[in-house]
Design an enzyme around this catalytic site. Sequence first.
Site, PDB file in Angstrom:
ATOM      1  N   PRO A  50      -7.767 -56.549  -7.346  1.00 19.76           N
ATOM      2  CA  PRO A  50      -8.628 -57.298  -8.274  1.00 19.76           C
ATOM      3  C   PRO A  50      -9.399 -58.395  -7.547  1.00 19.76           C
ATOM      4  CG  PRO A  50      -6.349 -58.023  -8.491  1.00 19.76           C
ATOM      5  CD  PRO A  50      -6.353 -56.921  -7.465  1.00 19.76           C
TER       6      PRO A  50
ATOM      7  N   TYR B  49     -28.336 -57.399 -12.011  1.00 23.09           N
ATOM      8  CA  TYR B  49     -27.620 -56.371 -12.776  1.00 23.09           C
ATOM      9  C   TYR B  49     -27.912 -56.440 -14.269  1.00 23.09           C
ATOM     10  CZ  TYR B  49     -24.544 -56.738  -8.654  1.00 23.09           C
ATOM     11  OH  TYR B  49     -24.036 -56.803  -7.385  1.00 23.09           O
TER      12      TYR B  49
ATOM     13  N   TYR C 257     -18.509 -63.481  -7.635  1.00 24.82           N
ATOM     14  CA  TYR C 257     -19.759 -62.909  -7.117  1.00 24.82           C
ATOM     15  C   TYR C 257     -20.992 -63.813  -7.224  1.00 24.82           C
ATOM     16  CZ  TYR C 257     -16.975 -58.682  -6.901  1.00 24.82           C
ATOM     17  OH  TYR C 257     -15.983 -57.780  -6.601  1.00 24.82           O
TER      18      TYR C 257
ATOM     19  N   ARG D  92     -12.852 -59.920  -9.286  1.00 20.16           N
ATOM     20  CA  ARG D  92     -13.373 -60.590 -10.477  1.00 20.16           C
ATOM     21  C   ARG D  92     -12.255 -61.007 -11.450  1.00 20.16           C
ATOM     22  NH1 ARG D  92     -18.511 -58.957 -12.231  1.00 20.16           N
ATOM     23  NH2 ARG D  92     -18.154 -57.067 -11.039  1.00 20.16           N
TER      24      ARG D  92
ATOM     25  N   CYS E 138     -39.083 -69.655  -8.262  1.00 23.04           N
ATOM     26  CA  CYS E 138     -40.434 -69.149  -8.522  1.00 23.04           C
ATOM     27  C   CYS E 138     -40.439 -67.650  -8.747  1.00 23.04           C
ATOM     28  CB  CYS E 138     -41.356 -69.542  -7.376  1.00 23.04           C
ATOM     29  SG  CYS E 138     -41.749 -71.274  -7.489  1.00 23.04           S
ATOM     30  N   GLU E 139     -39.794 -67.241  -9.808  1.00 21.85           N
ATOM     31  CA  GLU E 139     -39.716 -65.836 -10.210  1.00 21.85           C
ATOM     32  C   GLU E 139     -39.584 -65.848 -11.724  1.00 21.85           C
ATOM     33  OE1 GLU E 139     -39.002 -62.919  -8.183  1.00 21.85           O
ATOM     34  OE2 GLU E 139     -38.959 -64.008  -6.289  1.00 21.85           O
TER      35      GLU E 139
HETATM   36  N1  LLP Z   1     -11.977 -52.903  -4.032  1.00 24.93           N
HETATM   37  C1  LLP Z   1     -13.102 -52.370  -3.521  1.00 24.93           C
HETATM   38  C2  LLP Z   1     -13.002 -51.307  -2.551  1.00 24.93           C
HETATM   39  C3  LLP Z   1     -14.354 -52.846  -3.945  1.00 24.93           C
HETATM   40  O1  LLP Z   1     -15.466 -52.316  -3.448  1.00 24.93           O
HETATM   41  C4  LLP Z   1     -14.418 -53.890  -4.892  1.00 24.93           C
HETATM   42  C5  LLP Z   1     -15.716 -54.408  -5.354  1.00 24.93           C
HETATM   43  C6  LLP Z   1     -13.212 -54.420  -5.385  1.00 24.93           C
HETATM   44  C7  LLP Z   1     -12.009 -53.894  -4.939  1.00 24.93           C
HETATM   45  C8  LLP Z   1     -13.163 -55.552  -6.367  1.00 24.93           C
HETATM   46  O2  LLP Z   1     -13.767 -55.282  -7.572  1.00 24.93           O
HETATM   47  P1  LLP Z   1     -13.551 -56.328  -8.763  1.00 24.93           P
HETATM   48  O3  LLP Z   1     -12.084 -56.321  -9.095  1.00 24.93           O
HETATM   49  O4  LLP Z   1     -13.979 -57.661  -8.295  1.00 24.93           O
HETATM   50  O5  LLP Z   1     -14.383 -55.821  -9.869  1.00 24.93           O
HETATM   51  N2  LLP Z   1     -21.568 -57.859  -6.994  1.00 24.93           N
HETATM   52  C9  LLP Z   1     -21.119 -57.124  -8.163  1.00 24.93           C
HETATM   53  C10 LLP Z   1     -19.754 -56.525  -7.967  1.00 24.93           C
HETATM   54  C11 LLP Z   1     -19.666 -55.651  -6.722  1.00 24.93           C
HETATM   55  C12 LLP Z   1     -18.269 -55.157  -6.496  1.00 24.93           C
HETATM   56  C13 LLP Z   1     -18.137 -54.495  -5.157  1.00 24.93           C
HETATM   57  N3  LLP Z   1     -16.830 -54.013  -4.888  1.00 24.93           N
HETATM   58  C14 LLP Z   1     -21.167 -58.055  -9.370  1.00 24.93           C
HETATM   59  O6  LLP Z   1     -21.597 -59.197  -9.233  1.00 24.93           O
HETATM   60  O7  LLP Z   1     -20.828 -57.656 -10.481  1.00 24.93           O
END
Ligand code: LLP
Length: 442
Positions: free
Chosen positions: A301, A344, A400, A303, A371-372
């Site tokens: 985890p 996103y 993030y 996020r 400026c967007e």
């Molecule tokens: N494991 C792997 C292999 C991953 O690629 C990721 C996220 C995670 C775990 C963790 O995912 P989480 O539990 O945080 O959802 N920038 C995007 C999210 C990109 C996630 C990339 N990989 C955003 O702001 O929503």
Amino acid sequence: MLTRETSSKLNLFPLTAQVDEHGHLHIGGCDVVELVKEYGSPLYLFDEFTLRHKCREFKAEFTKRYSNTLVIYAAKAFLNRALALIFKEEGLGLDVVSGGELSIARSAAFPLGKVYFHGNNKTVDELKLALDWGVGRIVVDNFYELELVNRLAMERNINQDILLRITPGVDAHTHRYTTTGIIDSKFGFPLTTGQAETALIQAMSAANLNLLGLHFHLGSPVSDILPYQVAIDLVLRFAAEVKAKYGFQLAEFSPGGGFAVQYILDSPVPAAAEYAEAIVSKLTGLSGEVGLTPPCLIIEPGRGIVGQAGVALYTVGAVKDIPQIRKYICVDGGIGDNVRAAFYGAKYEALVANKALQAETERVTIAGKFCESGDILARDIKLASVLPGDIIAIPVCGAYCIPMSSNYNASLRPTILMANQSKARLIRRRESYEDLTRLDLV
Ligand code: LLP
């Protein structure tokens, strides 16, 4: 008295969120309006209680159902030294995707044996660093890397523990930028093409690799439990098949991360307990059915641990009311510190942190200062009547935002504070104008 709407919004904020008699939002016992006075804005505020609570919640929900679980925090969601120290204290491992994340972990003396190194194109230098620093596992993503890691391990006369990243061919229906489990993905060895099996044979016979297990990651955020179960089914059946064919022992198994958090009021998400139940029940049930010894379960985890713990605070400047069209509330941050809405289409709620007792009577759009035209943090949301100088708090900004921040428009990346028990400590200072030219050589 808090309105019903504001009390529901407060649930999106860190667990310590409260409103005092002046209508000021408090996080971790600290008045955020006072913090903005002292430290300026934009200001990112993390709540240590929530952060630790989330670490413990993931650990507890998984280990009480499946004791052989290791929770590794996905550093890409946000890592700095203060956070790395907390995760170390909480007994978590770490998922890193770059030499940079690895070096932050190392600088906090994080136990590198509990670090899993991910990524679809780790560079030779990054892999050398990882092997030299004793990183626990390399999660090998492709054939090029399989050979490369074996060669680097051979040169060092070591046996490197690895997992193989499998692309199961399951669509978790996240934003297409963050969907990784489908076959047409840059990540992992596809299951359906036979490449996963070829990789496994190669890995098992590589002289300097010790293949411990399999990994997949479907995407982020995955707000449904079903895709995890479908993918676990496919990957465990594959593991059983290659056990029968080649004697492969699945010692470790990871269904990745991607656990969703609630960003807006009308979009609830599964609790950690529901993800745990879905994953563990499938894992245990199927291991028995297909004759696998239950492996160590690794969950990643990012996020889910930091998201709710972080709040972004801004000061309102210009207010532009276009009659019959829209009212824009302009704040002193935006896509520089939070590109998620623009990139996103991510949605956020907000609260006027110095007027939390007032009824939310206006419909407004929160615009940043960049400026967007796409620099909009929240569109058409309800807020109390806003004036220049008011403080806007946006919840669920812990994941993030900071790691994807930039110096666009030569803006300064924000101050970050950690609040705990009525004290806030600086965990990253705001950038200065000197920082902007620090790396220039003329
Ligand atoms: N494991 C792997 C292999 C991953 O690629 C990721 C996220 C995670 C775990 C963790 O995912 P989480 O539990 O945080 O959802 N920038 C995007 C999210 C990109 C996630 C990339 N990989 C955003 O702001 O929503």
